[in-house]
Design an enzyme around this catalytic site. Structure first.
Site, short mmCIF file in Angstrom:
data_model
loop_
_atom_site.label_atom_id
_atom_site.label_comp_id
_atom_site.label_asym_id
_atom_site.label_seq_id
_atom_site.Cartn_x
_atom_site.Cartn_y
_atom_site.Cartn_z
N GLY A 46 0.83 -1.19 0.00
CA GLY A 46 0.00 0.00 0.00
C GLY A 46 0.87 1.24 0.00
O GLY A 46 2.07 1.17 0.29
N GLN A 51 3.20 9.59 1.65
CA GLN A 51 4.46 8.92 1.32
C GLN A 51 5.05 9.40 0.00
O GLN A 51 6.19 9.07 -0.30
CB GLN A 51 4.28 7.41 1.31
CG GLN A 51 4.00 6.86 2.70
CD GLN A 51 3.82 5.37 2.68
OE1 GLN A 51 2.74 4.88 2.40
NE2 GLN A 51 4.91 4.66 2.95
N CYS A 96 7.39 -0.92 5.97
CA CYS A 96 6.86 0.35 5.48
C CYS A 96 7.82 0.90 4.44
O CYS A 96 9.04 0.90 4.65
CB CYS A 96 6.72 1.33 6.65
SG CYS A 96 6.09 2.95 6.18
N LEU A 97 7.28 1.39 3.35
CA LEU A 97 8.12 1.97 2.32
C LEU A 97 8.78 3.26 2.78
O LEU A 97 9.74 3.71 2.17
CB LEU A 97 7.30 2.22 1.05
CG LEU A 97 6.75 0.95 0.37
CD1 LEU A 97 5.85 1.33 -0.80
CD2 LEU A 97 7.89 0.05 -0.07
N HIS A 139 -2.54 0.37 8.55
CA HIS A 139 -1.24 1.01 8.33
C HIS A 139 -1.38 2.29 7.50
O HIS A 139 -0.83 3.34 7.85
CB HIS A 139 -0.32 0.00 7.63
CG HIS A 139 1.06 0.49 7.37
ND1 HIS A 139 2.16 0.03 8.05
CD2 HIS A 139 1.54 1.37 6.46
CE1 HIS A 139 3.25 0.62 7.60
NE2 HIS A 139 2.90 1.44 6.62
N GLU A 140 -2.11 2.20 6.40
CA GLU A 140 -2.23 3.35 5.49
C GLU A 140 -3.04 4.49 6.13
O GLU A 140 -2.70 5.66 5.97
CB GLU A 140 -2.82 2.94 4.15
CG GLU A 140 -2.00 1.91 3.38
CD GLU A 140 -0.52 2.25 3.23
OE1 GLU A 140 -0.17 3.45 3.15
OE2 GLU A 140 0.28 1.30 3.20
N HIS A 143 -0.86 6.44 8.35
CA HIS A 143 -0.08 7.44 7.59
C HIS A 143 -0.89 8.71 7.38
O HIS A 143 -0.38 9.82 7.54
CB HIS A 143 0.33 6.90 6.22
CG HIS A 143 1.58 6.11 6.21
ND1 HIS A 143 2.80 6.62 6.60
CD2 HIS A 143 1.82 4.83 5.84
CE1 HIS A 143 3.73 5.70 6.47
NE2 HIS A 143 3.16 4.59 6.01
#
Length: 188
Positions: A46, A51, A96-97, A139-140, A143
């Protein structure tokens, strides 16, 4: 469409809450297309708008649900509902990216549901229980609320995560993003 640089821990965009999308414009459509391409290039589950440095309340996802079915999509203005027990799975490393190359066991609810709209402005509900998608939804949305998954770690694990950031030298070099076209997340 183009691949955008992905912000990493320490970037201000990751610390600020997002703004609700009031109108789906061509700029929003371009952002979503770029995010999908960026997420694919980075091999992510995702990607939230923060991000890629945008402050809009939206994310894209591409991962399996609890039935191992691949699910892909976009949710604009998501509202998250968590359900089921809070689980800390020792064998599941959440990554996580924006903290590339690292992963830590993170407590998440077993199930999650988000309600929002898609690119056509239609209502959308995405729900999962027990799969990667349930963790991804939580998670998203974190963010979009200005939180990173390491904020949910135990103090000892959070210290380990921050030590990993220091060991990689991201802050020392002033590097606050990476380009998935040029390197894999574990190389950053």
């Amino acid at each position: 469409m183009s691949v955008r640089p992905i912000t990493i821990i320490g970037h201000r965009a990751l610390e600020r809450p997002t703004r609700k999308v009031r109108e789906i414009t061509d700029d929003i459509r371009t952002l979503v297309a770029d995010m999908i391409e960026t997420c694919d290039a980075a091999h992510g589950a995702g990607l939230a708008a923060t991000q890629v440095g945008a402050r809009w309340r939206l994310f894209v996802y591409s991962c399996t649900d609890g039935e191992e079915q691949m699910r892909r999509g976009v949710v604009i203005n998501p509202v998250l509902e968590r359900f089921g027990p809070l689980e800390l799975l020792d064998n599941v490393q959440e990554g996580c990216l924006s903290l590339p190359g690292e992963g830590f066991p993170t407590a998440r609810h077993r199930g999650a549901r988000v309600r929002g709209i898609d690119l056509e402005g239609h209502d959308v509900v995405v729900e999962d229980e027990g799969g990667v998608l349930a963790r991804c939804l939580q998670h998203e949305v974190d963010h979009l609320d200005g939180k990173l998954y390491i904020d949910r770690l135990s103090p000892a694990m959070k210290r380990e995560a921050l030590d990993a950031v220091t060991a990689r030298g991201w802050r020392a070099r002033g590097v606050l993003s990476w380009d998935p076209r040029q390197m894999d997340a574990d190389e950053v």
